[in-house]
Design a protein around this motif. Structure first.
Motif, PDB file in Angstrom:
ATOM      1  N   UNK A  92      61.769  58.542   8.473  1.00 25.17           N
ATOM      2  CA  UNK A  92      62.575  57.319   8.395  1.00 25.17           C
ATOM      3  C   UNK A  92      63.079  56.929   9.777  1.00 25.17           C
ATOM      4  N   UNK A  93      63.486  57.899  10.572  1.00 24.73           N
ATOM      5  CA  UNK A  93      63.962  57.612  11.925  1.00 24.73           C
ATOM      6  C   UNK A  93      62.827  57.060  12.780  1.00 24.73           C
ATOM      7  N   UNK A  94      61.636  57.645  12.643  1.00 21.90           N
ATOM      8  CA  UNK A  94      60.477  57.152  13.392  1.00 21.90           C
ATOM      9  C   UNK A  94      60.126  55.723  12.959  1.00 21.90           C
ATOM     10  N   UNK A  95      60.147  55.483  11.672  1.00 22.28           N
ATOM     11  CA  UNK A  95      59.834  54.149  11.160  1.00 22.28           C
ATOM     12  C   UNK A  95      60.864  53.132  11.656  1.00 22.28           C
ATOM     13  N   UNK A  96      62.116  53.516  11.682  1.00 17.95           N
ATOM     14  CA  UNK A  96      63.153  52.612  12.175  1.00 17.95           C
ATOM     15  C   UNK A  96      62.929  52.282  13.644  1.00 17.95           C
TER      16      UNK A  96
END
Length: 156
Positions: A92-96
């Protein structure tokens, strides 16, 4: 027989006597008006004090409710983080980060290819939105609440 309407021994009152006769009721009337005005002023002051008290109580309740909502939101956020596996959080952090980068590139492209008059209009609209942030956020929250209620009613 006498032609005067007054008795023989009665003389007409002098202007000074008439003035004295009028002055006494005038003083009494003034005192009565002052007393009534004082009572009205006391009632108005009491109403103002009651309104101020109610306003203070409402502000205190609003603060209390706001604090409770913040606490509940923090608890819910922590619960979601605790129950979400670490690999999912990392993804999720990478996608953000990827979304932020893509949005930045899209914004730069849009800024470069947008004509100057349109940019100026957008800038003035953004300035107006920043100046009226609270009403806009309130309206947006009301719209979201309305849509959620409507959606829930359709499901039933």
């Amino acid at each position: 027989m006498s032609t005067s309407s007054q008795g023989h021994n009665e003389a007409a009152p002098t202007p000074e006597e008439l003035h004295k006769q009028v002055e006494h009721p005038r003083e009494e009337l003034g005192q009565t008006v002052e007393a009534s005005a004082g009572k009205a002023d006391v009632k108005a002051q009491a109403a103002k004090e009651k309104a101020a008290k109610i306003k203070k109580q409402a502000a205190e309740k609003a603060t209390l409710v706001t604090d409770q909502l913040r606490d509940k939101a923090a608890q819910a956020t922590q619960m979601v983080k605790d129950r979400t596996p670490d690999p999912v959080l990392d993804k999720a952090a990478q996608a953000a980060t990827q979304v932020r980068d893509a949005a930045s590139r899209a914004g730069q492209f849009a800024a470069e290819s947008t004509p100057d008059p349109v940019r100026e209009k957008a800038k003035s609209a953004a300035t107006m939105a920043k100046a009226n942030r609270t009403p806009l956020l309130t309206a947006a929250a009301a719209l979201v609440a309305f849509l959620l209620l409507r959606r829930n009613r359709r499901r039933r």
